[in-house]
Design a protein around this motif. Structure first.
Motif, mmCIF file in Angstrom:
data_model
loop_
_atom_site.group_PDB
_atom_site.id
_atom_site.type_symbol
_atom_site.label_atom_id
_atom_site.label_comp_id
_atom_site.label_asym_id
_atom_site.label_seq_id
_atom_site.Cartn_x
_atom_site.Cartn_y
_atom_site.Cartn_z
ATOM 1 N N GLU A 31 0.725 -1.198 0.037
ATOM 2 C CA GLU A 31 0.091 -0.065 0.066
ATOM 3 C C GLU A 31 0.930 1.231 0.161
ATOM 4 N N ALA A 32 2.055 1.369 0.690
ATOM 5 C CA ALA A 32 2.934 2.451 0.888
ATOM 6 C C ALA A 32 3.851 2.605 -0.298
ATOM 7 N N GLY A 33 3.843 1.557 -1.524
ATOM 8 C CA GLY A 33 4.561 1.772 -2.617
ATOM 9 C C GLY A 33 5.059 0.335 -3.071
ATOM 10 N N VAL A 34 6.317 0.373 -3.695
ATOM 11 C CA VAL A 34 6.953 -0.709 -4.237
ATOM 12 C C VAL A 34 8.178 -1.001 -3.296
ATOM 13 N N MET A 35 8.193 -1.999 -2.672
ATOM 14 C CA MET A 35 9.372 -2.227 -1.550
ATOM 15 C C MET A 35 10.161 -3.465 -2.153
ATOM 16 N N LEU A 36 11.542 -3.024 -2.148
ATOM 17 C CA LEU A 36 12.435 -4.077 -2.207
ATOM 18 C C LEU A 36 13.112 -4.613 -1.069
ATOM 19 N N TYR A 37 12.988 -5.828 -0.372
ATOM 20 C CA TYR A 37 13.321 -6.508 0.870
ATOM 21 C C TYR A 37 14.407 -7.374 0.431
#
Length: 617
Positions: free
Chosen positions: A536-542
């Motif tokens: 929801e907050a954006g595209v995350m790269l873990y």
């Protein structure tokens, strides 16, 4: 000297052992078995666009050419299980997985131990190392030769040499596959997965006491204690099991060698939790296996005095690989008693001997042997009077079932259905309480039939809204939080930020600037260290490079990625293990390509084909 003799001598001298002091102070009440906590909720702070430079996994030695990852001739003893049927089960226990036509061996009694660690006391030696109803097959050799041909003369053997040779493989997925092949050799991985994984125990007698050499030893155990960082309860459990009573004897505070070895001398077992926290070799071993399993790989080590045991019979919620490192231990394994205990979600409480039937497998593990059993199989181990035991249990697949995936998927699907489909938001019938519920379950009523059909229809329709890929990504995100950080080879370190030669020299910093150009060739450090998640907050790269060797000591690590960079991340994943030029990244501008590559390099996610800078001395 036997534990009983030591205690008698202390009584004559008017001294008290640590164990007797503990019992006087705390009583002999049984303590509940320590269970690993549930994973922490995912979360974390966003990384800045230009993160600070920092280290992650430490480097290793320069790798050498990988010889075949093969085992010496070994003996395989199997416990075959019938395939499990689907659907709702009844109360009937599954049939013991033993081969037809093989008579069962009679067992001698005696106190029994509990899972992954302890051993049983008892004066009599257990029966010979046999497996009731388990056919025995002799095999020659091991898996097919890996890249690099035969091992050169003089190259290190044991686990350390194995890990060094695996370091020569460019693809981390191949490293994991080859290590797993070595772990279950001489059985092939395909045969193991088809006949044993989640189905039936497997006993491998290798006749090679040095098979696991270098992985972990009693000398390593002692060195860990002398390092001064071990605390009772957090890192080390002191346990015993005698006359059907399982006790934990943990004092508070630091586990000092004098106190710990006094417990051991008085017949207590020692369980070192998460040895990967202290042992670089165990850390390296598990960090490779975790990518192969796609699920966290953990470990505990168990040191048991001769003629004793430390744990009651029980079953676990993990797939267990018992690697016998030193000495020997007598094991008994029992089939799940009911359908509800097949592949359980949680470990059992301590069981009593009266709750057990005849073991389906009984054996004595010696150094170099392996025993695998799926979650749900009851097990116990006890030490013979003439030898101590040191083993390590490697575990995986805790809470990694279809049901665990659906726990994330179904609430998300229902939320989407409520937002997008008015049928899910329509009200229940005004009079449904009058004909539904347990009190009305035997009532013949057309309204009940219509109500049940409506519920079934809505459940079937729910699949249209199930965000399956997103739910898988959320599980992958949790897995990356569980992961150990990668262990770098010497060449990987030299080609990554961890070997970058920035330093203080002659009154100021030198070689600080990371100069990546369009012609710099890069690739991911490992295939399994990153995961893109749309949230929801954006595209995350873990990513895993900044994880801790201590389970969940760090919050999940991630970068918020501009959506236009997702194609470049996917391009790096699909290109692995090949290097690609920065200019080939599918970003809009050259500046974006260099900026993204620099960011990923600084977080330890990317390596370069050649070191960016050579130190000028």
């Amino acid at each position: 000297m036997a534990a009983g003799g030591v205690e008698e001598q202390r009584r004559r001298l008017g001294r008290l052992s640590a164990l007797s002091v503990y019992r006087r102070a705390a009583g002999a009440g049984r303590l509940e078995r320590r269970r690993r906590g549930t994973p922490l909720p995912a979360g974390g702070k966003r990384a800045k666009a230009r993160p600070r430079r920092g280290g992650a996994a430490s480097g290793g030695r320069q790798p050498e050419a990988p010889p075949p990852i093969a085992a010496p001739p070994g003996r395989v003893e199997r416990a075959e299980a019938r395939p499990r049927g689907g659907g709702a089960g009844g109360g009937e226990a599954p049939r013991p997985p033993i081969a037809a036509g093989i008579p069962e061996a009679k067992r001698q009694g005696g106190p029994e131990a509990r899972s992954r660690g302890g051993g049983t006391g008892g004066g009599k030696a257990p029966p010979p190392p046999i497996a009731a109803g388990i056919p025995e097959a002799k095999r020659q050799g091991g898996p097919a030769a890996g890249p690099g041909g035969p091992r050169p003369a003089g190259e290190d053997g044991g686990v350390v040499g194995l890990l060094r040779r695996l370091g020569r493989l460019e693809d981390s997925r191949q490293r994991g596959a080859e290590l797993f092949r070595w772990l279950v050799s001489p059985v092939s991985p395909g045969e193991f997965l088809g006949r044993h994984w989640e189905r039936a125990p497997l006993l491998l007698r290798r006749g090679d006491p040095g098979y696991y050499a270098g992985l972990f030893s009693t000398a390593d155990f002692d060195a860990v204690l002398r390092g001064g960082q071990v605390d009772f309860g957090t890192h080390l459990d002191v346990t015993s099991y005698a006359e059907g009573v399982r006790e934990t004897h943990n004092p508070s505070g630091r586990a000092l060698p004098a106190v710990v070895w006094d417990f051991y001398q008085n017949g207590c077992s020692l369980r070192l939790l998460s040895p990967q926290t202290f042992s670089p070799t165990v850390w390296h071993f598990l960090s490779i296996l975790q990518e192969h399993f796609g699920s966290m790989a953990g470990a505990n080590t168990y040191l048991t005095p001769p003629g004793t045991q430390g744990f009651a019979p029980h079953y676990d919620d993990i797939e267990a690989f018992v690697l016998q490192l030193e000495g020997k231990k007598h094991w008994r394994v029992y089939s799940p008693r009911t359908g509800a205990e097949v592949l359980p979600q949680f470990s059992s409480a301590n069981l009593t001997q009266a709750e057990l039937g005849e073991p389906m497998l009984e054996t004595v593990l010696e150094a170099g042997d392996l025993l695998y059993f799926p979650r749900g199989f009851i097990h116990q181990g006890d030490c013979l009077p003439d030898a101590h035991s040191l083993h390590i249990t490697v575990s995986s697949y805790q809470r990694n079932s279809w049901g665990d995936l659906l726990e994330k998927l179904l609430p998300a699907a229902l939320q989407m259905a409520l937002e997008e489909d008015v049928e899910y938001r329509q009200g229940l019938p005004m009079d449904y309480l009058g004909y539904m519920g347990v009190a009305n379950s035997d009532t013949a009523d057309a309204r009940r039939t219509a109500f049940m059909e409506k519920v079934q229809s809505l459940i079937k329709k729910l699949i249209r809204y199930a965000p399956i890929d997103a739910a898988v990504d959320q599980r992958a995100k949790s897995f990356l939080h569980d992961c150990l950080p990668p262990v770098l080879t010497q060449s990987e370190k030299a080609q990554s930020v961890y070997g970058f030669p920035a330093r203080w020299q002659d009154g100021g910093p030198r070689d600080v600037d990371i100069l990546i150009t369009k012609d710099t060739e890069v690739r991911l450090l490992r295939h399994g260290i990153v995961r893109l998640c749309n949230e929801e907050a954006g595209v995350m790269l873990y990513y895993t490079t900044e994880n801790s060797r201590v389970y969940h000591k760090e919050e999940p690590k991630f970068l918020e990625i501009d959506p236009e960079y997702t194609d470049s991340i996917e391009f790096l994943l699909s290109s692995y293990p090949n290097h690609v030029s920065v200019d080939s990244l599918p970003c809009e501008t050259l500046e974006d390509k260099i900026s993204l590559a620099t960011l990923l390099f600084e977080k330890g996610i990317l390596t370069t084909k050649k070191p960016l800078l050579q130190v000028q001395l």
